[in-house]
Scaffold this motif. Structure first.
Motif, PDB file in Angstrom:
ATOM      1  N   PHE A 279       0.852  -1.193   0.000  1.00 43.35           N
ATOM      2  CA  PHE A 279       0.000   0.000   0.000  1.00 43.35           C
ATOM      3  C   PHE A 279       0.887   1.243   0.000  1.00 43.35           C
ATOM      4  CE2 PHE A 279      -2.951  -2.973   2.327  1.00 43.35           C
ATOM      5  CZ  PHE A 279      -3.855  -3.091   1.281  1.00 43.35           C
ATOM      6  N   PRO A 280       0.360   2.390  -0.369  1.00 40.73           N
ATOM      7  CA  PRO A 280       1.144   3.636  -0.241  1.00 40.73           C
ATOM      8  C   PRO A 280       1.584   3.849   1.208  1.00 40.73           C
ATOM      9  CG  PRO A 280      -0.847   3.994  -1.548  1.00 40.73           C
ATOM     10  CD  PRO A 280      -0.969   2.610  -0.995  1.00 40.73           C
ATOM     11  N   ASP A 281       2.697   4.532   1.383  1.00 42.54           N
ATOM     12  CA  ASP A 281       3.254   4.724   2.725  1.00 42.54           C
ATOM     13  C   ASP A 281       2.265   5.420   3.659  1.00 42.54           C
ATOM     14  OD1 ASP A 281       5.591   3.480   2.043  1.00 42.54           O
ATOM     15  OD2 ASP A 281       6.657   5.329   1.538  1.00 42.54           O
ATOM     16  N   TRP A 282       1.535   6.404   3.126  1.00 42.17           N
ATOM     17  CA  TRP A 282       0.596   7.132   3.978  1.00 42.17           C
ATOM     18  C   TRP A 282      -0.511   6.214   4.483  1.00 42.17           C
ATOM     19  CZ3 TRP A 282      -4.417   7.084   2.323  1.00 42.17           C
ATOM     20  CH2 TRP A 282      -4.655   6.823   0.966  1.00 42.17           C
ATOM     21  N   LEU A 283      -0.923   5.241   3.646  1.00 40.11           N
ATOM     22  CA  LEU A 283      -1.968   4.317   4.079  1.00 40.11           C
ATOM     23  C   LEU A 283      -1.419   3.310   5.076  1.00 40.11           C
ATOM     24  CD1 LEU A 283      -4.890   3.448   3.802  1.00 40.11           C
ATOM     25  CD2 LEU A 283      -4.240   2.049   1.835  1.00 40.11           C
ATOM     26  N   ASP A 284      -0.173   2.868   4.881  1.00 43.16           N
ATOM     27  CA  ASP A 284       0.458   1.961   5.838  1.00 43.16           C
ATOM     28  C   ASP A 284       0.541   2.601   7.225  1.00 43.16           C
ATOM     29  OD1 ASP A 284       0.876  -0.416   4.517  1.00 43.16           O
ATOM     30  OD2 ASP A 284       2.776   0.221   3.639  1.00 43.16           O
ATOM     31  N   LYS A 285       1.007   3.846   7.272  1.00 39.94           N
ATOM     32  CA  LYS A 285       1.140   4.537   8.553  1.00 39.94           C
ATOM     33  C   LYS A 285      -0.230   4.784   9.185  1.00 39.94           C
ATOM     34  CE  LYS A 285       5.445   6.820   7.192  1.00 39.94           C
ATOM     35  NZ  LYS A 285       6.119   8.117   6.895  1.00 39.94           N
ATOM     36  N   TRP A 286      -1.200   5.089   8.346  1.00 38.12           N
ATOM     37  CA  TRP A 286      -2.563   5.322   8.840  1.00 38.12           C
ATOM     38  C   TRP A 286      -3.125   4.052   9.476  1.00 38.12           C
ATOM     39  CZ3 TRP A 286      -6.851   7.789   5.250  1.00 38.12           C
ATOM     40  CH2 TRP A 286      -7.978   8.077   6.030  1.00 38.12           C
ATOM     41  N   MET A 287      -2.926   2.915   8.834  1.00 39.93           N
ATOM     42  CA  MET A 287      -3.462   1.662   9.350  1.00 39.93           C
ATOM     43  C   MET A 287      -2.759   1.237  10.639  1.00 39.93           C
ATOM     44  SD  MET A 287      -4.119  -0.511   5.821  1.00 39.93           S
ATOM     45  CE  MET A 287      -5.121  -1.749   6.631  1.00 39.93           C
ATOM     46  N   LEU A 288      -1.493   1.593  10.781  1.00 42.85           N
ATOM     47  CA  LEU A 288      -0.757   1.224  11.988  1.00 42.85           C
ATOM     48  C   LEU A 288      -1.199   2.006  13.223  1.00 42.85           C
ATOM     49  CD1 LEU A 288       2.870   0.818  10.588  1.00 42.85           C
ATOM     50  CD2 LEU A 288       1.352  -0.997  11.406  1.00 42.85           C
ATOM     51  N   CYS A 289      -1.802   3.178  13.026  1.00 46.27           N
ATOM     52  CA  CYS A 289      -2.195   3.998  14.175  1.00 46.27           C
ATOM     53  C   CYS A 289      -3.710   3.992  14.393  1.00 46.27           C
ATOM     54  CB  CYS A 289      -1.674   5.430  14.020  1.00 46.27           C
ATOM     55  SG  CYS A 289      -2.420   6.353  12.660  1.00 46.27           S
ATOM     56  N   ARG A 290      -4.412   3.010  13.829  1.00 40.76           N
ATOM     57  CA  ARG A 290      -5.863   2.943  14.017  1.00 40.76           C
ATOM     58  C   ARG A 290      -6.243   2.698  15.477  1.00 40.76           C
ATOM     59  NH1 ARG A 290      -7.780  -1.322   9.607  1.00 40.76           N
ATOM     60  NH2 ARG A 290      -5.856  -2.308  10.343  1.00 40.76           N
ATOM     61  N   LYS A 291      -5.454   1.897  16.170  1.00 42.05           N
ATOM     62  CA  LYS A 291      -5.746   1.631  17.582  1.00 42.05           C
ATOM     63  C   LYS A 291      -5.685   2.920  18.391  1.00 42.05           C
ATOM     64  CE  LYS A 291      -3.780  -0.719  21.596  1.00 42.05           C
ATOM     65  NZ  LYS A 291      -2.731  -1.648  22.081  1.00 42.05           N
ATOM     66  N   GLN A 292      -4.677   3.730  18.154  1.00 44.01           N
ATOM     67  CA  GLN A 292      -4.534   4.983  18.876  1.00 44.01           C
ATOM     68  C   GLN A 292      -5.669   5.951  18.542  1.00 44.01           C
ATOM     69  OE1 GLN A 292      -2.067   3.376  17.316  1.00 44.01           O
ATOM     70  NE2 GLN A 292      -0.810   2.798  19.052  1.00 44.01           N
ATOM     71  N   LEU A 293      -6.061   5.999  17.270  1.00 42.47           N
ATOM     72  CA  LEU A 293      -7.188   6.849  16.889  1.00 42.47           C
ATOM     73  C   LEU A 293      -8.463   6.408  17.602  1.00 42.47           C
ATOM     74  CD1 LEU A 293      -6.610   7.214  13.032  1.00 42.47           C
ATOM     75  CD2 LEU A 293      -6.549   9.070  14.707  1.00 42.47           C
ATOM     76  N   GLY A 294      -8.673   5.097  17.691  1.00 44.16           N
ATOM     77  CA  GLY A 294      -9.859   4.589  18.363  1.00 44.16           C
ATOM     78  C   GLY A 294      -9.886   4.901  19.836  1.00 44.16           C
ATOM     79  N   LEU A 295      -8.735   4.803  20.501  1.00 41.74           N
ATOM     80  CA  LEU A 295      -8.690   5.089  21.939  1.00 41.74           C
ATOM     81  C   LEU A 295      -8.913   6.581  22.213  1.00 41.74           C
ATOM     82  CD1 LEU A 295      -5.751   2.767  23.056  1.00 41.74           C
ATOM     83  CD2 LEU A 295      -8.198   2.449  23.453  1.00 41.74           C
ATOM     84  N   ILE A 296      -8.382   7.434  21.349  1.00 40.48           N
ATOM     85  CA  ILE A 296      -8.633   8.873  21.505  1.00 40.48           C
ATOM     86  C   ILE A 296     -10.111   9.173  21.265  1.00 40.48           C
ATOM     87  CG2 ILE A 296      -8.119  11.168  20.593  1.00 40.48           C
ATOM     88  CD1 ILE A 296      -5.312  10.205  19.970  1.00 40.48           C
ATOM     89  N   ALA A 297     -10.710   8.501  20.275  1.00 38.33           N
ATOM     90  CA  ALA A 297     -12.140   8.676  20.032  1.00 38.33           C
ATOM     91  C   ALA A 297     -12.954   8.244  21.247  1.00 38.33           C
ATOM     92  CB  ALA A 297     -12.558   7.875  18.797  1.00 38.33           C
ATOM     93  N   LEU A 298     -12.554   7.149  21.884  1.00 39.43           N
ATOM     94  CA  LEU A 298     -13.243   6.693  23.090  1.00 39.43           C
ATOM     95  C   LEU A 298     -13.106   7.714  24.218  1.00 39.43           C
ATOM     96  CD1 LEU A 298     -14.767   4.569  24.709  1.00 39.43           C
ATOM     97  CD2 LEU A 298     -12.585   3.406  25.133  1.00 39.43           C
ATOM     98  N   ALA A 299     -11.954   8.355  24.317  1.00 41.78           N
ATOM     99  CA  ALA A 299     -11.771   9.390  25.340  1.00 41.78           C
ATOM    100  C   ALA A 299     -12.723  10.563  25.105  1.00 41.78           C
ATOM    101  CB  ALA A 299     -10.321   9.876  25.331  1.00 41.78           C
ATOM    102  N   PHE A 300     -12.867  10.988  23.841  1.00 45.93           N
ATOM    103  CA  PHE A 300     -13.817  12.069  23.533  1.00 45.93           C
ATOM    104  C   PHE A 300     -15.253  11.643  23.831  1.00 45.93           C
ATOM    105  CE2 PHE A 300     -10.407  13.962  20.852  1.00 45.93           C
ATOM    106  CZ  PHE A 300     -10.506  15.268  21.297  1.00 45.93           C
ATOM    107  N   ALA A 301     -15.600  10.389  23.510  1.00 43.77           N
ATOM    108  CA  ALA A 301     -16.950   9.901  23.790  1.00 43.77           C
ATOM    109  C   ALA A 301     -17.218   9.868  25.295  1.00 43.77           C
ATOM    110  CB  ALA A 301     -17.138   8.516  23.182  1.00 43.77           C
ATOM    111  N   SER A 302     -16.206   9.496  26.067  1.00 42.96           N
ATOM    112  CA  SER A 302     -16.365   9.474  27.524  1.00 42.96           C
ATOM    113  C   SER A 302     -16.564  10.874  28.080  1.00 42.96           C
ATOM    114  CB  SER A 302     -15.140   8.809  28.172  1.00 42.96           C
ATOM    115  OG  SER A 302     -14.948   7.498  27.678  1.00 42.96           O
TER     116      SER A 302
END
Length: 461
Positions: A279-302
């Motif tokens: 995949f393009p480098d930007w997509l590789d890096k994006w997919m690797l940080c999905r867990k962190q994005l999800g946890l930050i989203a959970l913090a905003f939801a809380s």
């Protein structure tokens, strides 16, 4: 008689399992903690020091000798000293020839020197078998018992036998050795402790940027606009109202960004007809940080849940409620219950509660202690299937709550859409594309591609 002899032999200690003596150069915090841990695990430890006097800081069962005497007594020497003090090792080059020398040092900044500390040590001691290890473990972790986060020990070296000896010590200490290859990997290993949340950098900066944008956006529409055109001072909205609008918007957008790279990857694989191209480098890096994005989203939801719970005790809400009650009393008229609004209110609250519940469930399974206790299929079910259920519920919650503003002219202040409309762009796009991808005519070739089938095999690598 023979039977008794055999029993006595079985009860006798196995001298072949005796631990080898380990020498430690350096009596700092880490050197003392490592020596104490090794003694607890049955290793004879000798410290090499400029002063051979016994100190209260040295473990009581350890021996203290001069550098040369300590090095001669052990086959493994651990250098628990900073790089700038390595010069004292030069006169010991002959004594250390053929011995395993373990470098555990770190630097103050990334790539501080042209070569790694371990490579520099190998240049000073050309006859020694240098191994890099223990630099990612703290003295506190050794003293208090290694936790999951600090259990891994990265090991590298050019001599396989020396590296195996060090890895055996790591296992004996209750830690997990990870072989990183030759000594060329030492620089990367030395950079690990200096990296400050490397996988969190992009998610955090993205979240801060979006939060600042939406704050200014809400400030302009809810405070500045009402002050200029309606002569109302709603500056107190900055404390609770605006944050309680930003938090759900950020949670929904970030949750959509968690699943957006997955659908983009599926589209790319369908277009290419193969999974064997990067995949393009930007997509590789994006997919690797999905867990962190999800946890930050959970913090905003809380935070959104907390802000919502405290809303009834706000002065503005109590004033608005009492104003409505007084208006009805003065007019001697009770407003009838609006069943449509009642259904909408209960529906978006129910959707929000369910969405937050599944959001928490998905977030909990992201924790290493939980994810390690489930198999691959269970983890994928929670993260993918329940994750999309969470995205659907949260999107529906926002649609039911703010959908009435789409056709309301008063919602477009300065011809700008309401913030809730902006929050629906990413999740709705993800859900629409995902809905198309689950059609059998699309899902079947995509599944075949992910199983190894190629439309045009010449692109395989």
């Amino acid at each position: 008689m023979n039977t008794n002899s055999s029993n006595m032999m079985a009860l006798a200690p196995n001298t072949s399992n005796k631990r080898e003596t380990v020498c430690i150069f350096g009596t700092g915090d880490f050197g003392r903690a490592l020596g104490h841990k090794m003694i607890q695990c049955g290793y004879p430890v000798v410290y090499g020091s400029r002063s051979t006097q016994i100190s209260n800081l040295i473990p009581k069962d350890a021996e203290v000798l001069s550098h040369a005497e300590a090095a001669q007594k052990a086959a493994i020497i651990i250098i628990a000293i900073q790089r700038q003090h390595y010069n004292f090792l030069t006169p010991l080059a002959e004594v250390l020839r053929g011995k395993v020398v373990v470098d555990i040092s770190n630097n103050l900044k990334l790539n501080q020197y042209p070569e790694s500390n371990a490579e520099y040590l190998a240049q000073l001691l050309p006859g020694a078998r240098v191994v890099k290890a223990f630099n990612t473990v703290s003295a506190w972790a050794l003293q208090s018992g290694a936790l999951d986060a600090s259990r891994q020990v990265f090991v590298c070296g050019d001599d396989m036998e020396a590296k195996q000896m060090v890895m055996n010590i790591v296992r004996a200490l209750g830690l997990t050795p990870l072989d990183q290859g030759s000594l060329l990997a030492a620089q990367e290993i030395e950079n690990y402790p200096l990296q400050l949340f490397p996988m969190w950098k992009f998610p955090v900066f993205l979240s801060l940027g979006l939060t600042a944008f939406f704050f200014l956006y809400c400030l302009a529409l809810d405070v500045i606009y009402t002050y200029v055109y309606e002569n109302n001072n709603f500056s107190f909205f900055i404390a609770i109202t605006i944050p309680n609008r930003i938090c759900p918007v950020m949670a929904l957008i970030l949750l959509g960004l968690v699943y957006l790279p997955g659908v983009l990857a599926a589209i790319i694989q369908l277009y290419r007809g193969t999974k064997y191209r990067r995949f393009p480098d930007w997509l590789d890096k994006w997919m690797l940080c999905r867990k962190q994005l999800g946890l930050i989203a959970l913090a905003f939801a809380s935070l959104h849940a907390v802000f919502t719970l405290v809303s009834p005790i706000r002065s503005f809400v109590r004033w608005r409620t009492s104003k409505g009650i007084i208006a009805q009393a003065l007019n001697n008229k009770t407003e009838p219950l609006d069943l449509t609004n009642a259904w909408l209110s209960d529906s978006y609250l129910a959707l929000g509660i369910l969405g937050f519940f599944f959001f928490v469930l998905v977030g909990i399974t992201s924790l290493p202690s939980v994810s390690n206790s489930v198999n691959w299929r269970e983890f994928r079910f929670v993260q993918s299937k329940l994750g999309y259920v969470t995205l659907i519920l949260c999107t529906a919650h926002t649609l039911v709550y703010g959908g009435k503003w789409f056709l309301s002219p008063s919602a477009y202040r300065w011809y700008l859409p309401n913030i809730y409309m902006l929050s629906l762009v990413v999740p709705c796009a993800v859900l629409v594309v995902k809905f198309v991808l689950i059609f059998p005519c699309v899902d079947k070739p995509l599944t075949q591609i992910r199983q190894g089938w190629e439309r045009n095999p010449k692109y395989s690598e």
